[in-house]
Scaffold this motif. Structure first.
Motif, PDB file in Angstrom:
ATOM      1  N   TRP A  95       0.818  -1.202   0.000  1.00 46.19           N
ATOM      2  CA  TRP A  95       0.000   0.000   0.000  1.00 46.19           C
ATOM      3  C   TRP A  95       0.862   1.267   0.000  1.00 46.19           C
ATOM      4  O   TRP A  95       0.526   2.255  -0.644  1.00 46.19           O
ATOM      5  CB  TRP A  95      -0.907   0.015   1.237  1.00 46.19           C
ATOM      6  N   TYR A  96       1.951   1.231   0.736  1.00 47.69           N
ATOM      7  CA  TYR A  96       2.826   2.398   0.810  1.00 47.69           C
ATOM      8  C   TYR A  96       3.677   2.563  -0.440  1.00 47.69           C
ATOM      9  O   TYR A  96       4.014   3.680  -0.826  1.00 47.69           O
ATOM     10  CB  TYR A  96       3.758   2.285   2.025  1.00 47.69           C
ATOM     11  N   GLY A  97       4.063   1.451  -1.036  1.00 51.43           N
ATOM     12  CA  GLY A  97       5.014   1.487  -2.139  1.00 51.43           C
ATOM     13  C   GLY A  97       6.445   1.493  -1.649  1.00 51.43           C
ATOM     14  O   GLY A  97       7.387   1.560  -2.432  1.00 51.43           O
ATOM     15  N   TYR A  98       6.621   1.413  -0.326  1.00 51.62           N
ATOM     16  CA  TYR A  98       7.944   1.371   0.300  1.00 51.62           C
ATOM     17  C   TYR A  98       7.738   0.854   1.726  1.00 51.62           C
ATOM     18  O   TYR A  98       6.594   0.722   2.194  1.00 51.62           O
ATOM     19  CB  TYR A  98       8.600   2.755   0.334  1.00 51.62           C
ATOM     20  N   GLN A  99       8.829   0.582   2.417  1.00 49.54           N
ATOM     21  CA  GLN A  99       8.739   0.199   3.830  1.00 49.54           C
ATOM     22  C   GLN A  99       8.994   1.432   4.677  1.00 49.54           C
ATOM     23  O   GLN A  99      10.100   1.980   4.674  1.00 49.54           O
ATOM     24  CB  GLN A  99       9.768  -0.888   4.166  1.00 49.54           C
ATOM     25  N   PRO A 100       7.981   1.938   5.395  1.00 49.04           N
ATOM     26  CA  PRO A 100       8.179   3.141   6.206  1.00 49.04           C
ATOM     27  C   PRO A 100       9.371   3.016   7.151  1.00 49.04           C
ATOM     28  O   PRO A 100       9.570   1.982   7.785  1.00 49.04           O
ATOM     29  CB  PRO A 100       6.866   3.246   6.993  1.00 49.04           C
ATOM     30  N   ASN A 101      10.168   4.083   7.193  1.00 49.58           N
ATOM     31  CA  ASN A 101      11.351   4.101   8.041  1.00 49.58           C
ATOM     32  C   ASN A 101      10.946   4.113   9.509  1.00 49.58           C
ATOM     33  O   ASN A 101      10.190   4.996   9.955  1.00 49.58           O
ATOM     34  CB  ASN A 101      12.199   5.332   7.726  1.00 49.58           C
ATOM     35  N   LEU A 102      11.418   3.143  10.267  1.00 56.00           N
ATOM     36  CA  LEU A 102      10.996   2.998  11.653  1.00 56.00           C
ATOM     37  C   LEU A 102      11.475   4.160  12.518  1.00 56.00           C
ATOM     38  O   LEU A 102      10.698   4.760  13.273  1.00 56.00           O
ATOM     39  CB  LEU A 102      11.515   1.678  12.218  1.00 56.00           C
ATOM     40  N   GLY A 103      12.756   4.501  12.415  1.00 53.57           N
ATOM     41  CA  GLY A 103      13.332   5.523  13.279  1.00 53.57           C
ATOM     42  C   GLY A 103      12.683   6.883  13.128  1.00 53.57           C
ATOM     43  O   GLY A 103      12.340   7.531  14.129  1.00 53.57           O
ATOM     44  N   ILE A 104      12.492   7.334  11.890  1.00 51.49           N
ATOM     45  CA  ILE A 104      11.952   8.679  11.670  1.00 51.49           C
ATOM     46  C   ILE A 104      10.500   8.759  12.106  1.00 51.49           C
ATOM     47  O   ILE A 104      10.052   9.780  12.642  1.00 51.49           O
ATOM     48  CB  ILE A 104      12.110   9.106  10.191  1.00 51.49           C
ATOM     49  N   ASN A 105       9.749   7.673  11.945  1.00 52.83           N
ATOM     50  CA  ASN A 105       8.346   7.694  12.365  1.00 52.83           C
ATOM     51  C   ASN A 105       8.210   7.628  13.883  1.00 52.83           C
ATOM     52  O   ASN A 105       7.311   8.249  14.452  1.00 52.83           O
ATOM     53  CB  ASN A 105       7.584   6.547  11.696  1.00 52.83           C
ATOM     54  N   ILE A 106       9.121   6.920  14.554  1.00 47.32           N
ATOM     55  CA  ILE A 106       9.150   6.951  16.021  1.00 47.32           C
ATOM     56  C   ILE A 106       9.493   8.358  16.504  1.00 47.32           C
ATOM     57  O   ILE A 106       8.913   8.858  17.473  1.00 47.32           O
ATOM     58  CB  ILE A 106      10.158   5.924  16.566  1.00 47.32           C
ATOM     59  N   PHE A 107      10.419   9.007  15.817  1.00 45.81           N
ATOM     60  CA  PHE A 107      10.814  10.373  16.154  1.00 45.81           C
ATOM     61  C   PHE A 107       9.606  11.313  16.141  1.00 45.81           C
ATOM     62  O   PHE A 107       9.369  12.067  17.102  1.00 45.81           O
ATOM     63  CB  PHE A 107      11.874  10.865  15.178  1.00 45.81           C
ATOM     64  N   PHE A 108       8.812  11.261  15.064  1.00 47.59           N
ATOM     65  CA  PHE A 108       7.645  12.143  14.982  1.00 47.59           C
ATOM     66  C   PHE A 108       6.570  11.749  15.993  1.00 47.59           C
ATOM     67  O   PHE A 108       5.885  12.615  16.544  1.00 47.59           O
ATOM     68  CB  PHE A 108       7.080  12.147  13.559  1.00 47.59           C
ATOM     69  N   ALA A 109       6.435  10.459  16.264  1.00 47.84           N
ATOM     70  CA  ALA A 109       5.479  10.020  17.284  1.00 47.84           C
ATOM     71  C   ALA A 109       5.854  10.600  18.652  1.00 47.84           C
ATOM     72  O   ALA A 109       4.981  11.026  19.423  1.00 47.84           O
ATOM     73  CB  ALA A 109       5.429   8.497  17.346  1.00 47.84           C
ATOM     74  N   ILE A 110       7.148  10.637  18.947  1.00 40.26           N
ATOM     75  CA  ILE A 110       7.613  11.204  20.220  1.00 40.26           C
ATOM     76  C   ILE A 110       7.336  12.705  20.266  1.00 40.26           C
ATOM     77  O   ILE A 110       6.875  13.242  21.284  1.00 40.26           O
ATOM     78  CB  ILE A 110       9.110  10.921  20.422  1.00 40.26           C
ATOM     79  N   ILE A 111       7.603  13.397  19.157  1.00 36.54           N
ATOM     80  CA  ILE A 111       7.350  14.841  19.084  1.00 36.54           C
ATOM     81  C   ILE A 111       5.899  15.150  19.413  1.00 36.54           C
ATOM     82  O   ILE A 111       5.592  16.026  20.242  1.00 36.54           O
ATOM     83  CB  ILE A 111       7.692  15.377  17.681  1.00 36.54           C
TER      84      ILE A 111
END
Length: 301
Positions: free
Chosen positions: A15-31
């Motif tokens: 669905w994404y067309g890629y594998q979402p980057n784990l680190g950067i998405n955790i970073f924004f979740a923390i923000i």
């Protein structure tokens, strides 16, 4: 493709067309977790500027849900529900950030003057917040339509078209707001602290707050313009399925805008406890925030 994993299938087919980057998405979740927590603390602690605080709180919580879905997508990019959640919610959430910004212009106009167009300060929130709600409804409707549409559809789907209409409306509303905000600030010469009729400390605080609000508005306008270009290619377009562009032109601008309007909060920046004349000649000033002796149970919104 229920049996697919990043190790066994090509993520380009997900669905994404890629594998979402784990680190950067955790970073924004923390923000967004921290932003939501701070807004909750301010709402309970200060009990003033509640509309401003609560709209940011809701927006931050929505962004948090969106990035949590993207974290899940790192492990299972073929999970359709997760993709739809992040696609819809991350598109919608900044509407709440702009609603918070709209609350500020009327309060600022009360102290610097009504500006070039001499508009009643109360009208700003009464006009722009309903516009924000309308943009939210249109984008939500488009997202709901998109749920039933196949992700493999080429071109712009009906759902994506409705979302684009909502985003364009939001951009137009923000642009008009920016013009009117400029018209309020221009006669007051707020960026020249020495010329201000406010005490120097308050004049600097007001100037810095206005600079931050302008920065946040421009970031959200730029992000919304990117989203329009992205969705104009359809849900299978190159921009929709390019994570780097999404991070640069959506994630970071909205996160920075959220940090700005959360940290540079009017409960601290606009603590005008005594009456001053407007910074534009011929008008009488008012308090932006009440002193501690203000009647209980009547918090500033």
């Amino acid at each position: 493709m229920d049996s697919c994993t990043p190790a066994t299938c090509d993520v380009a087919t997900s669905w994404y067309g890629y594998q979402p980057n784990l680190g950067i998405n955790i970073f924004f979740a923390i923000i967004y977790s921290l932003a939501a927590l701070w807004c909750f603390i301010l709402a309970v602690w200060k009990r003033t500027w509640l509309i401003y605080t609560i709209t940011i709180l809701v927006g931050a919580l929505l962004e948090l849900v969106g990035y949590a879905a993207r974290i899940k997508g790192h492990y299972d990019p073929w999970l359709g529900t997760g993709w739809i959640i992040q696609y819809a919610i991350i598109t919608l959430a900044p509407v709440f950030m702009t609603a918070a910004v709209y609350v500020c212009i009327g309060r600022i106009a009360e102290i610097v003057g009504h500006g070039v167009f001499n508009i009643n300060p109360k009208l700003y929130s009464r006009v722009f917040i309903p516009n924000d709600v309308l943009a939210l409804i249109v984008q939500a409707a488009g997202g709901a339509i998109s749920v039933s549409e196949p992700v493999t559809t080429e071109g712009v789907t009906p759902g994506a078209a409705v979302v684009i209409a909502g985003l364009v409306y939001q951009v137009v509303s923000l642009t008009v707001f920016f013009v009117l905000f400029t018209a309020v600030l221009w006669p007051a010469n707020v960026f020249n602290v020495k010329a201000s009729r406010l005490p120097p400390r308050q004049a600097k605080s007001l100037r810095n707050f206005i600079i931050c609000i302008i920065t946040a508005v421009l970031l959200i306008i730029g992000r919304s313009a990117f989203r329009v270009a992205e969705l104009s290619q359809g849900v299978r377009g190159g921009l929709v399925h390019d994570e780097l562009l999404f991070i640069i032109f959506d994630s970071f601008p909205v996160a920075i805008a959220t940090i700005i309007i959360t940290v540079v909060h009017p409960v601290f920046m606009l603590r005008f406890k005594t009456e001053h004349k407007h910074m534009s000649a011929g008008s009488q000033g008012v308090e932006l925030m009440p002193p501690a002796s203000t009647e209980a149970g009547k918090p500033v919104q």
